[in-house]
Structures are given as structure tokens and as C-alpha cells.
Design a protein around this motif. Structure first.
Motif, PDB file in Angstrom:
ATOM      1  N   ASN A 297      -1.387  30.910 -55.516  1.00 58.22           N
ATOM      2  CA  ASN A 297      -0.484  29.822 -55.121  1.00 58.22           C
ATOM      3  C   ASN A 297      -0.285  28.810 -56.241  1.00 58.22           C
ATOM      4  OD1 ASN A 297       0.310  30.571 -52.558  1.00 58.22           O
ATOM      5  ND2 ASN A 297      -1.530  29.733 -51.600  1.00 58.22           N
ATOM      6  N   LEU A 298      -1.338  28.550 -56.971  1.00 57.98           N
ATOM      7  CA  LEU A 298      -1.255  27.611 -58.100  1.00 57.98           C
ATOM      8  C   LEU A 298      -0.218  28.122 -59.104  1.00 57.98           C
ATOM      9  CD1 LEU A 298      -3.042  25.068 -58.679  1.00 57.98           C
ATOM     10  CD2 LEU A 298      -4.471  26.510 -60.082  1.00 57.98           C
ATOM     11  N   HIS A 299      -0.312  29.410 -59.381  1.00 59.98           N
ATOM     12  CA  HIS A 299       0.602  30.014 -60.348  1.00 59.98           C
ATOM     13  C   HIS A 299       2.040  29.992 -59.824  1.00 59.98           C
ATOM     14  CE1 HIS A 299       2.104  33.658 -62.668  1.00 59.98           C
ATOM     15  NE2 HIS A 299       1.746  32.808 -63.590  1.00 59.98           N
ATOM     16  N   LYS A 300       2.187  30.338 -58.538  1.00 64.75           N
ATOM     17  CA  LYS A 300       3.518  30.352 -57.933  1.00 64.75           C
ATOM     18  C   LYS A 300       4.118  28.931 -57.938  1.00 64.75           C
ATOM     19  CE  LYS A 300       3.609  32.830 -54.086  1.00 64.75           C
ATOM     20  NZ  LYS A 300       3.544  33.023 -52.612  1.00 64.75           N
ATOM     21  N   ALA A 301       3.287  27.958 -57.602  1.00 65.03           N
ATOM     22  CA  ALA A 301       3.773  26.572 -57.567  1.00 65.03           C
ATOM     23  C   ALA A 301       4.137  26.091 -58.971  1.00 65.03           C
ATOM     24  CB  ALA A 301       2.701  25.665 -56.954  1.00 65.03           C
ATOM     25  N   ALA A 302       3.350  26.491 -59.973  1.00 68.49           N
ATOM     26  CA  ALA A 302       3.660  26.078 -61.349  1.00 68.49           C
ATOM     27  C   ALA A 302       5.032  26.617 -61.749  1.00 68.49           C
ATOM     28  CB  ALA A 302       2.585  26.594 -62.306  1.00 68.49           C
ATOM     29  N   ARG A 303       5.333  27.852 -61.343  1.00 63.50           N
ATOM     30  CA  ARG A 303       6.641  28.434 -61.683  1.00 63.50           C
ATOM     31  C   ARG A 303       7.759  27.682 -60.974  1.00 63.50           C
ATOM     32  NH1 ARG A 303       5.848  34.732 -63.351  1.00 63.50           N
ATOM     33  NH2 ARG A 303       4.550  34.100 -65.092  1.00 63.50           N
ATOM     34  N   LEU A 304       7.477  27.271 -59.741  1.00 68.14           N
ATOM     35  CA  LEU A 304       8.485  26.483 -59.010  1.00 68.14           C
ATOM     36  C   LEU A 304       8.732  25.141 -59.690  1.00 68.14           C
ATOM     37  CD1 LEU A 304       7.657  27.030 -55.247  1.00 68.14           C
ATOM     38  CD2 LEU A 304       9.939  26.831 -56.198  1.00 68.14           C
ATOM     39  N   VAL A 305       7.649  24.511 -60.130  1.00 71.44           N
ATOM     40  CA  VAL A 305       7.795  23.216 -60.826  1.00 71.44           C
ATOM     41  C   VAL A 305       8.590  23.418 -62.119  1.00 71.44           C
ATOM     42  CG1 VAL A 305       6.518  21.395 -62.033  1.00 71.44           C
ATOM     43  CG2 VAL A 305       5.712  22.212 -59.820  1.00 71.44           C
ATOM     44  N   ARG A 306       8.295  24.489 -62.829  1.00 67.92           N
ATOM     45  CA  ARG A 306       9.020  24.766 -64.075  1.00 67.92           C
ATOM     46  C   ARG A 306      10.502  24.996 -63.789  1.00 67.92           C
ATOM     47  NH1 ARG A 306       7.816  30.459 -66.533  1.00 67.92           N
ATOM     48  NH2 ARG A 306       9.055  30.963 -64.678  1.00 67.92           N
TER      49      ARG A 306
ATOM     50  N   THR B 159      12.312  24.467 -60.851  1.00 68.18           N
ATOM     51  CA  THR B 159      13.056  23.547 -59.976  1.00 68.18           C
ATOM     52  C   THR B 159      13.037  22.118 -60.504  1.00 68.18           C
ATOM     53  OG1 THR B 159      12.270  24.913 -58.163  1.00 68.18           O
ATOM     54  CG2 THR B 159      13.313  22.843 -57.552  1.00 68.18           C
ATOM     55  N   TYR B 160      11.905  21.745 -61.118  1.00 65.86           N
ATOM     56  CA  TYR B 160      11.770  20.338 -61.538  1.00 65.86           C
ATOM     57  C   TYR B 160      11.660  20.207 -63.056  1.00 65.86           C
ATOM     58  CZ  TYR B 160      10.772  19.874 -56.558  1.00 65.86           C
ATOM     59  OH  TYR B 160      10.845  19.944 -55.181  1.00 65.86           O
ATOM     60  N   LYS B 161      12.202  21.188 -63.756  1.00 66.93           N
ATOM     61  CA  LYS B 161      12.220  21.163 -65.241  1.00 66.93           C
ATOM     62  C   LYS B 161      10.807  20.977 -65.831  1.00 66.93           C
ATOM     63  CE  LYS B 161      16.911  19.469 -65.917  1.00 66.93           C
ATOM     64  NZ  LYS B 161      17.501  18.712 -64.841  1.00 66.93           N
ATOM     65  N   GLY B 162       9.834  21.514 -65.161  1.00 62.88           N
ATOM     66  CA  GLY B 162       8.468  21.463 -65.702  1.00 62.88           C
ATOM     67  C   GLY B 162       7.764  20.131 -65.490  1.00 62.88           C
ATOM     68  N   ILE B 163       8.397  19.222 -64.736  1.00 59.92           N
ATOM     69  CA  ILE B 163       7.734  17.922 -64.478  1.00 59.92           C
ATOM     70  C   ILE B 163       7.238  17.908 -63.038  1.00 59.92           C
ATOM     71  CG2 ILE B 163       8.070  15.419 -64.339  1.00 59.92           C
ATOM     72  CD1 ILE B 163      10.285  15.887 -66.506  1.00 59.92           C
ATOM     73  N   PHE B 164       5.948  17.706 -62.868  1.00 58.48           N
ATOM     74  CA  PHE B 164       5.369  17.749 -61.525  1.00 58.48           C
ATOM     75  C   PHE B 164       6.005  16.652 -60.658  1.00 58.48           C
ATOM     76  CE2 PHE B 164       2.338  17.605 -58.158  1.00 58.48           C
ATOM     77  CZ  PHE B 164       1.848  18.906 -58.100  1.00 58.48           C
TER      78      PHE B 164
END
Ligand code: SF4
Length: 345
Positions: free
Chosen positions: A84-93, A95-100
Motif C-alpha cells: 500500500n505504501l508503494h501504491k500510495a507513493a505512485r498515486l502521490v507522484r 496525482t499530486y506531482k510528487g508532493i504529499f
């Protein structure tokens, strides 16, 4: 009064030198919160430091192969957390241009992040006012207010959330939330609460009634079912062992493990199909307990006498050299079996 007592206690006794408390960005706090979900602080620290030096920001975590992430999670258990951590990191990258994100709803919607974790990230890293309710906080509140009933029950949980919200101060939320987690971990401990040292001792209902150890109420008992498998420890003439990657979903999803069979006959059939001769040495059963069942593993060692040329190259699995371990994620029982095997070589 409740939060003032907690904050005063934190100033003198709280933990302030944990690695994720230094430069507490949302990314750093997020990783720590996920690691701490089912694991104690002292176990988490070395894993956290290794993880952070390999994946120092969300972009590098998102860009890494899942195998690499699982490898850095090996030994922490509950691997769905790493996936999930990995999946969420990809989503942040993506969807949110890599900014949490720093909006509660956006954080809570990321895979593997619930209400309490979202609250912890945004309060500890950004100073936003959110209540938290992890295992430690549940225990403190259930005891302080003498809330009976299993905390996994939705009615009990709702009551605890209301109490958590009401107790959370308007100011100093980061310190307050950290203090509640610390108090639960170090003073209001599960088995032996140290009520003499507790800043809440005068108002604590459980203490007044002498029922601290009975709360929170345990989960209603159920007998865990047992699943039995045979695992093939196939060793070549170079002492490498054959590992296969497990499917992405299910237990140990994406990790590498020994070939697994329902019984000895199926295991023998697998060897026969591949024309792999060798005596099967059956070892004592090893039990691994998950939250919802016991897994009884019968390890079956087969040492090949001749070099293997043709079998099982490529997609079926890999020969894993235990003397020069590669970057593969291995479930804890597989690591234990490999250690035993090495000790017997
Ligand atoms: S007084 Fe004891 S039981 Fe009550 S919150 Fe403090 S440590 Fe926990």
C-alpha cells in the motif's frame, strides 16, 4: 485539564529523539506511522533508517520496483503495508506531482491510510488539529473513561472517537498526539500500567475501580483454524535454493517463497514432472500464526546430487544463493527456514 496534564507530562517524559521526529515531513511521518501500525518503536527504528536511506522521498519510493520495497520491508511482517505504501507513493507522484497532500480527505483516501493515520501525519508533520486513535490511544482512553467492550466493535469505536475528539486541544496538537502515543507505549502499558507515574492518575476511572488490567476488553475469543502446507526446500549442488514469487494478492503477496503444496503427493508429483531425483527429508512442522489462521508448514528438503541445467529457468522462479542473498522480499518463516538450512549445511 486532561490535555494540559498530558502536555506537561510530555515536556518532561515524552520521546523527542525518534528518527521520524527529526525534520518531520509528511512523507517521513507517513512511513513511520505505517511501520509502527503493528510493530514496536525499537524494532521499527533500524528498518526505518534503512528504508529512508534507500527511499529518501516519495518520488524515489514511487519510482522503485515493488520488489525493492518489499525487500526493505522483509522482517517487519504485514506486507500489505509495504504494498500500500508503494501504491500510495505512485498515486502521490501521479496525482499530486510528487508532493504529499496536506488536506485530510486526500490523505485519508490514500491506500493503507485510515482516519487515525491521516490525523497523525497531518498533526505531527503540519501541526493541523486532528484527533488520533491508534492502539495506544485507545487503551489510554478506554481506561481513563472506563469504556467497556472490544475496541474493534463499531459502537465502542465510535464512543472512543468522540472522546478522542473532545480531548484533543486546539493548540500544540503535535505534542499532544505524540504524548498520547508515548503515554500508551511507556506508562499505560498493555499488561502492566504504571499508574503511579501517570499524569492522568487522579481522574482515571479504571484506576479508581481497580480494573486497569481488564481494559480495553479483549477481542471475543475464537479458535483460529489451522491450514497445513508442505514446502519444498530444493537445494542445488551449489547450496542455492529454489524460490518462486507469490501472486500479488493473498498472504505474502509479491514476496518470494518455497514452492508450496497441499501434501507430500503433490510435492512428489512436482519433482517427477521436472525429472528431479532426490530423497525427500521431511522436517518438523513449523507454525506461523496470522491474525486469522495458523499456518503449519512441513519443510521437505531435497538436495540435488547433480547440477541442474534445464529445469525451471526464467519465469518459474530463481535459484537463490543464501551466501550472497539478493534483493528479494522474503516472508519471515522462509527466512527462518533458510537460516536453519544454512546452519545444517
Ligand atoms: S492511571 Fe493507570 S490505567 Fe489510568 S490512564 Fe494512567 S496508567 Fe492508564
Amino acid at each position: 485539564m486532561f490535555s494540559e496534564n498530558i502536555l506537561a507530562w510530555f515536556a518532561d517524559h515524552g520521546r523527542k529523539d525518534l528518527p521520524w521526529q527529526q525534520q518531520p515531513t509528511p512523507y517521513r511521518v507517513w512511513v513511520s506511522e505505517i511501520m509502527l501500525q503493528q510493530t514496536q518503536v525499537k524494532t521499527v527504528i533500524p528498518f526505518y533508517q534503512r528504508f529512508m536511506s534507500r527511499f529518501p522521498d516519495v518520488q524515489q519510493l514511487a519510482d522503485a520496483p515493488l520488489d525493492d520495497v518489499l525487500h526493505h520491508w522483509s522482517g517487519l511482517g504485514y506486507y500489505a503495508r509495504a504494498r500500500n505504501l508503494h501504491k500510495a507513493a505512485r498515486l502521490v507522484r501521479d496525482t499530486y506531482k510528487g508532493i504529499f497532500p496536506e488536506q485530510f480527505e486526500q490523505v485519508e483516501a490514500l491506500p493503507g491510510i485510515g482516519r487515525s493515520t491521516a490525523g497523525a501525519i497531518l498533526s505531527l508533520a503540519c501541526g493541523q488539529r486532528h484527533a488520533i486513535l491508534d492502539g495506544n490511544v485507545k487503551r489510554v482512553l478506554a481506561r481513563y473513561h472506563a469504556v467497556h467492550g472490544w475496541t474493534g466493535n463499531s459502537t465502542v469505536l465510535r464512543e472512543l472517537w468522540l472522546l478522542a475528539e473532545a480531548a484533543t486541544p486546539q493548540q500544540n496538537v503535535a505534542a499532544y498526539n505524540q504524548a498520547m502515543m508515548d503515554l500508551g507505549a511507556t506508562v499505560c502499558r498493555r499488561g502492566t500500567p504504571d499508574c503511579e507515574s501517570c499524569p492522568l492518575t487522579s481522574g482515571c476511572l479504571a484506576r479508581r475501580q481497580g480494573i486497569q488490567r481488564d481494559l480495553p476488553s479483549p477481542r471475543p475469543r475464537k479458535v483460529l483454524p489451522v491450514r497445513e502446507v508442505h514446502m519444498l526446500l530444493l537445494q542445488d549442488t551449489q547450496q542455492a535454493v529454489w524460490l518462486q514469487q507469490r501472486p500479488a494478492s493473498g498472504i505474502w503477496g509479491g514476496l518470494w517463497s518455497f514452492p508450496e503444496f497441499a501434501g507430500a503427493a503433490e510435492l512428489q508429483g512436482w519433482l517427477d514432472e521436472r525429472s528431479l531425483p532426490g530423497e525427500i527429508q521431511q522436517h518438523d512442522v513449523v507454525r506461523h500464526t496470522f491474525s486469522h489462521f495458523h499456518l503449519d508448514i512441513t519443510p521437505c528438503l531435497v538436495r540435488l546430487q547433480n547440477p541442474v541445467f534445464s529445469v525451471m529457468d526464467g519465469h518459474e522462479g530463481v535459484w537463490y544463493n543464501t551466501r550472497q542473498p539478493g534483493a528479494l522480499g522474503l516472508p519471515a518463516p522462509v527466512q527462518r527456514l533458510l537460516q536453519r538450512l544454512q546452519a545444517s549445511d
